[in-house]
Design a protein around this motif. Sequence first.
Motif, PDB file in Angstrom:
ATOM      1  N   VAL A 138       8.180  17.569   3.843  1.00  0.00           N
ATOM      2  CA  VAL A 138       6.862  17.777   4.611  1.00  0.00           C
ATOM      3  C   VAL A 138       5.607  17.033   3.660  1.00  0.00           C
ATOM      4  O   VAL A 138       4.794  16.454   4.288  1.00  0.00           O
ATOM      5  CB  VAL A 138       6.456  19.202   4.569  1.00  0.00           C
ATOM      6  CG1 VAL A 138       5.156  19.543   4.997  1.00  0.00           C
ATOM      7  CG2 VAL A 138       7.379  19.983   5.657  1.00  0.00           C
ATOM      8  N   GLU A 139       5.639  17.211   2.579  1.00  0.00           N
ATOM      9  CA  GLU A 139       4.789  16.781   1.584  1.00  0.00           C
ATOM     10  C   GLU A 139       4.651  15.054   1.728  1.00  0.00           C
ATOM     11  O   GLU A 139       3.695  14.435   1.742  1.00  0.00           O
ATOM     12  CB  GLU A 139       4.763  17.178   0.188  1.00  0.00           C
ATOM     13  CG  GLU A 139       4.415  18.381  -0.118  1.00  0.00           C
ATOM     14  CD  GLU A 139       4.859  19.172  -1.474  1.00  0.00           C
ATOM     15  OE1 GLU A 139       3.882  19.997  -1.996  1.00  0.00           O
ATOM     16  OE2 GLU A 139       6.000  18.639  -1.999  1.00  0.00           O
ATOM     17  N   ILE A 140       5.904  14.476   1.686  1.00  0.00           N
ATOM     18  CA  ILE A 140       6.155  13.097   1.662  1.00  0.00           C
ATOM     19  C   ILE A 140       5.590  12.754   3.180  1.00  0.00           C
ATOM     20  O   ILE A 140       4.828  11.856   3.257  1.00  0.00           O
ATOM     21  CB  ILE A 140       7.624  12.835   1.475  1.00  0.00           C
ATOM     22  CG1 ILE A 140       8.038  13.043   0.142  1.00  0.00           C
ATOM     23  CG2 ILE A 140       7.808  11.303   2.098  1.00  0.00           C
ATOM     24  CD1 ILE A 140       9.413  12.853  -0.030  1.00  0.00           C
TER      25      ILE A 140
ATOM     26  N   GLY B  75       7.552   2.735  12.604  1.00  0.00           N
ATOM     27  CA  GLY B  75       7.949   4.052  13.071  1.00  0.00           C
ATOM     28  C   GLY B  75       7.713   5.309  11.939  1.00  0.00           C
ATOM     29  O   GLY B  75       7.936   6.466  12.449  1.00  0.00           O
ATOM     30  N   TYR B  76       7.503   4.833  10.761  1.00  0.00           N
ATOM     31  CA  TYR B  76       7.692   5.853   9.541  1.00  0.00           C
ATOM     32  C   TYR B  76       9.075   6.233   9.414  1.00  0.00           C
ATOM     33  O   TYR B  76       9.035   6.766   7.936  1.00  0.00           O
ATOM     34  CB  TYR B  76       6.579   6.788   9.775  1.00  0.00           C
ATOM     35  CG  TYR B  76       5.075   6.085   9.736  1.00  0.00           C
ATOM     36  CD1 TYR B  76       4.306   5.981   8.770  1.00  0.00           C
ATOM     37  CD2 TYR B  76       4.580   5.655  11.016  1.00  0.00           C
ATOM     38  CE1 TYR B  76       3.136   5.407   8.916  1.00  0.00           C
ATOM     39  CE2 TYR B  76       3.192   5.264  11.190  1.00  0.00           C
ATOM     40  CZ  TYR B  76       2.705   5.125  10.006  1.00  0.00           C
ATOM     41  OH  TYR B  76       1.096   4.703  10.188  1.00  0.00           O
ATOM     42  N   GLN B  77       9.868   6.372  10.079  1.00  0.00           N
ATOM     43  CA  GLN B  77      11.080   7.377   9.728  1.00  0.00           C
ATOM     44  C   GLN B  77      11.666   6.447   8.419  1.00  0.00           C
ATOM     45  O   GLN B  77      12.257   7.194   7.417  1.00  0.00           O
ATOM     46  CB  GLN B  77      12.118   7.408  10.775  1.00  0.00           C
ATOM     47  CG  GLN B  77      13.143   8.413  10.359  1.00  0.00           C
ATOM     48  CD  GLN B  77      12.638   9.857   9.963  1.00  0.00           C
ATOM     49  OE1 GLN B  77      11.629  10.260  10.649  1.00  0.00           O
ATOM     50  NE2 GLN B  77      13.181  10.218   8.845  1.00  0.00           N
TER      51      GLN B  77
ATOM     52  N   GLY C 264       0.839  -1.355   0.085  1.00  0.00           N
ATOM     53  CA  GLY C 264      -0.111   0.101   0.206  1.00  0.00           C
ATOM     54  C   GLY C 264       0.784   1.228   0.065  1.00  0.00           C
ATOM     55  O   GLY C 264       0.498   2.343  -0.575  1.00  0.00           O
ATOM     56  N   PHE C 265       2.009   1.111   0.820  1.00  0.00           N
ATOM     57  CA  PHE C 265       2.937   2.374   0.781  1.00  0.00           C
ATOM     58  C   PHE C 265       3.416   2.574  -0.427  1.00  0.00           C
ATOM     59  O   PHE C 265       3.674   3.755  -0.974  1.00  0.00           O
ATOM     60  CB  PHE C 265       3.627   2.162   1.986  1.00  0.00           C
ATOM     61  CG  PHE C 265       3.411   2.672   3.317  1.00  0.00           C
ATOM     62  CD1 PHE C 265       3.214   3.971   3.641  1.00  0.00           C
ATOM     63  CD2 PHE C 265       3.297   1.737   4.162  1.00  0.00           C
ATOM     64  CE1 PHE C 265       2.991   4.567   4.809  1.00  0.00           C
ATOM     65  CE2 PHE C 265       2.630   2.259   5.521  1.00  0.00           C
ATOM     66  CZ  PHE C 265       2.685   3.723   5.761  1.00  0.00           C
TER      67      PHE C 265
ATOM     68  N   VAL D  88       2.638   9.957   3.344  1.00  0.00           N
ATOM     69  CA  VAL D  88       2.447   8.616   3.986  1.00  0.00           C
ATOM     70  C   VAL D  88       1.602   8.489   5.499  1.00  0.00           C
ATOM     71  O   VAL D  88       1.409   7.616   5.696  1.00  0.00           O
ATOM     72  CB  VAL D  88       3.932   7.949   4.219  1.00  0.00           C
ATOM     73  CG1 VAL D  88       4.809   8.048   3.255  1.00  0.00           C
ATOM     74  CG2 VAL D  88       4.682   8.870   5.484  1.00  0.00           C
ATOM     75  N   SER D  89       1.120   9.653   5.837  1.00  0.00           N
ATOM     76  CA  SER D  89       0.610   9.635   7.078  1.00  0.00           C
ATOM     77  C   SER D  89      -0.897   9.153   7.004  1.00  0.00           C
ATOM     78  O   SER D  89      -1.646   8.815   7.567  1.00  0.00           O
ATOM     79  CB  SER D  89       0.340  10.963   7.733  1.00  0.00           C
ATOM     80  OG  SER D  89      -0.510  11.974   7.108  1.00  0.00           O
TER      81      SER D  89
END
Length: 163
Positions: A127-129, A142-144, A109-110, A133-134
């Motif tokens: 910031v847009e990325i 943890g998304y990083q 999905g990501f 992904v949010s």
Amino acid sequence: MTETRDITLDVNGKRHDLSVEPRRNLADALRDDCGLTGTHVGCEHGVCGACTVLVDGRAVRSCLMFAVQAEGTAIETVEGLASEDGELHPLQQAFWDKHGLQCGFCTPGFLMLAVGALRENPEMTDVEIRELVSSNLCRCTGYQNILTAVRAAADVMRAGTNG
């Protein structure tokens, strides 16, 4: 007797002739009828993003779209990202290189969300990325590293190396 409709889906450039109930969602048609199990079903409410595919280049939660609605569109799933010879798409390679996945359930999905967005705007800011992904849920990373992977892929795609 259950009513069915005959439809044709164009998935990753391949034609799939199906007979589906009108209420069958696209995620189930892709997984069960087309055999493309890379599209994962998590929440079945459009919240988690695990079922994200591209429909005519736009990210769509396939659990919220009926298969019959997808007739006449071009659908892309995670199985269509790598080249015919097995070379990974820059985004897949970046997820591998930057450790953007752990259990892998949310990863397709990501990948589809990000590839669609980067095709539209390869100049996305951090910031847009982060905002992009949010919209998908991941319980492991943890998304990083996902953010790092999308940034790395954007750099490669902007340079014109696949996409």
